[in-house]
Design an enzyme around this catalytic site. Structure first.
Site, mmCIF file in Angstrom:
data_model
loop_
_atom_site.group_PDB
_atom_site.id
_atom_site.type_symbol
_atom_site.label_atom_id
_atom_site.label_comp_id
_atom_site.label_asym_id
_atom_site.label_seq_id
_atom_site.Cartn_x
_atom_site.Cartn_y
_atom_site.Cartn_z
ATOM 1 N N ALA A 10 32.625 1.873 -55.975
ATOM 2 C CA ALA A 10 32.476 0.451 -55.926
ATOM 3 C C ALA A 10 31.566 -0.235 -56.714
ATOM 4 O O ALA A 10 31.474 -1.497 -57.125
ATOM 5 C CB ALA A 10 32.487 -0.002 -54.386
ATOM 6 N N ARG A 15 22.329 -1.013 -64.204
ATOM 7 C CA ARG A 15 21.417 -0.428 -65.225
ATOM 8 C C ARG A 15 22.006 0.369 -66.341
ATOM 9 O O ARG A 15 21.475 0.370 -67.340
ATOM 10 C CB ARG A 15 20.697 0.677 -64.539
ATOM 11 C CG ARG A 15 19.561 0.397 -63.428
ATOM 12 C CD ARG A 15 18.958 1.179 -62.699
ATOM 13 N NE ARG A 15 18.404 2.273 -63.371
ATOM 14 C CZ ARG A 15 17.990 3.491 -62.895
ATOM 15 N NH1 ARG A 15 18.179 3.827 -61.990
ATOM 16 N NH2 ARG A 15 17.356 4.448 -63.669
ATOM 17 N N GLU A 152 13.919 8.710 -45.241
ATOM 18 C CA GLU A 152 13.709 7.903 -46.664
ATOM 19 C C GLU A 152 12.221 8.109 -46.928
ATOM 20 O O GLU A 152 11.416 8.088 -46.210
ATOM 21 C CB GLU A 152 14.127 6.537 -46.528
ATOM 22 C CG GLU A 152 15.821 6.297 -46.207
ATOM 23 C CD GLU A 152 16.828 7.149 -47.208
ATOM 24 O OE1 GLU A 152 16.031 7.073 -48.601
ATOM 25 O OE2 GLU A 152 17.599 7.835 -46.926
#
Length: 443
Positions: A10, A15, A152
């Protein structure tokens, strides 16, 4: 057990600096999306989650697999939200779902097989990799063969950052369970997004088992920029060159040869430097592709020689031991066994019979400005240099055309055709013209 493939496609890919959806940029002449779809070829359902440029993404997906189901993620609210959009397409489905990413094109089918196998022992299986440079990847914290959590980088302790086992984002779970877990994921985070990885913690609160298996880091290469796209192309080409040489193909300068995703080449074929293969090329055993040739949509039979500096376009069928020489272009034409088209020639919308010889500078004039027309050249025919064959036209078996002819009518078997204007010589006129031109130049 049946498997459904959910491919996340999607994103716009800002970039990339492109109006084209990121997943439609190509590696080895195929969109990134197609690479991901081929990885899961044979899945009971293939679901593509599209967003930016959804119409073009859907068209591309259906070009490869007309049965693929395309769903829309209108708002980009994270990976968990993206997978949730697949719910309508999973209605009534019983089996596993595997989540892939269209911008991660090199996950292997064998790896998906290992994911499915691991699912027999765990409720959720995450695909990880040992990173040479873990950088800012999410870390997979394992204990006793179980995945405790995904951390993370920004949230990790120094001890956790030292872990090199990283998250690829790919996972497998029972489809119904996956959607059920996602219903509990919230967007209570800095990005305001629904993260797919949050299902690991939710699964643990339910007492479900979660594990991770490893793949080669090269499989997890993601494409987010033009530089990444170039790196992906380089990675594909390096692997393709090695595979073809392993299968008995000689590449005299491997680093200069470029393959498409579907190039097929038989053993004992020789490929010289600076050859480019476009899509849909098959080369049979023992052929030779000489330097600086470009091939696409072509079939080359055993023992044929192509090039140097030849161009084969879609519909080119080159028979056994035929020769296509330097600066020759073949398009939508069949060149039969032993025929020779050696120099500076265009053969389009044509048939060239066995052992025919096509002289230098021959052109099949196949286009009248509206329609294409065919030229038929018989077996053992001899086409003199600089012959223009104005289609539709047939040159019979063992027939001949004189050099410099314009052929507009059929030539029966065994006949010689001359289609030249009669030559007239003007005595002394050349000297007079040169003298006049030199005088004018001095003025």
């Amino acid at each position: 057990m049946s498997t459904a493939l959910i491919i996340l496609a999607a994103g716009k890919g800002t970039r990339m600096r492109s109006d084209r959806p990121k997943v439609l940029h190509e590696v080895a002449h195929a969109p990134l999306l197609h690479h991901a779809m081929r990885t899961g070829a044979g899945a009971a359902r293939t679901i593509v989650v599209a967003g930016y440029g959804a119409d073009t993404v859907e068209k591309s997906a259906h070009a490869l697999d007309p049965m693929a189901r395309v769903v829309i993620q209108a708002d980009q609210l994270g990976t968990g939200h993206a997978v949730q959009q697949a719910a309508p397409a999973l209605e009534g489905f019983e089996g596993d779902a595997i989540v892939l990413y269209a911008d991660v094109p090199f996950i292997r089918a064998e790896t998906l097989g290992r994911l499915t196998e691991a699912r027999g022992k765990a409720d959720i299986v995450i695909l990880g990799f040992e990173a040479a440079d873990p950088a800012r990847y999410g870390r997979l914290v394992m204990k006793d063969g179980q995945l405790e959590r995904i951390v993370e980088w920004k949230d990790a302790t120094e001890e956790e950052r030292a872990i090199t086992f990283c998250n690829s984002g790919v996972l497998a779970a029972d489809a119904a369970l996956l959607l059920d877990l996602l219903s509990e994921v919230t967007n209570d985070n800095a990005q305001g997004e629904y993260y797919l990885t949050d299902i690991v913690e939710i699964a643990h609160t339910r007492g479900l088992s979660v594990t991770a298996i490893a793949c080669n880091e090269a499989e997890t290469l993601g494409v987010n920029s033009r530089a990444d796209l170039a790196a992906a192309e380089a990675a594909f080409q390096m692997q393709a060159r090695a595979a073809h040489m392993e299968n008995g193909v000689t590449l005299t300068a491997p680093e200069t040869v470029f393959f498409a995703h579907d190039t097929v080449i038989g053993p004992d074929t020789l490929i010289e430097p600076n050859v480019v293969f476009g899509p849909d090329v098959t080369v049979e055993n023992g052929a030779t592709i000489r330097a600086f040739s470009h091939l696409e949509g072509a079939h080359i039979s055993e023992g044929a020689i192509i090039g140097p500096y030849a161009r084969l376009r879609p519909g080119a069928e080159i028979g056994p031991n035929a020769k296509i020489g330097n600066f020759v272009e073949i398009k939508k034409a069949q060149v039969h066994q032993g025929a020779k088209v050696n120099h500076l020639t265009y053969i389009g919308d044509a048939t060239v019979g066995e052992d025919a010889n096509i002289g230098a500078g021959t052109v099949t004039c196949n286009y009248d400005g509206v329609s294409k027309h065919r030229t038929e050249i018989g077996a053992r025919a001899f086409i003199g240099s600089d012959t223009m064959l104005v289609a539709p036209v047939r040159i019979g078996d063992e027939a001949m055309t004189a050099s410099g002819s314009v052929i507009t009518s059929d030539v029966p078997d065994g006949d010689l055709a001359l289609g030249r204007a009669q030559q007239t010589n003007k005595p002394g006129l050349a000297r007079k013209l040169f003298a006049r031109l030199r005088a004018a130049k001095k003025e």
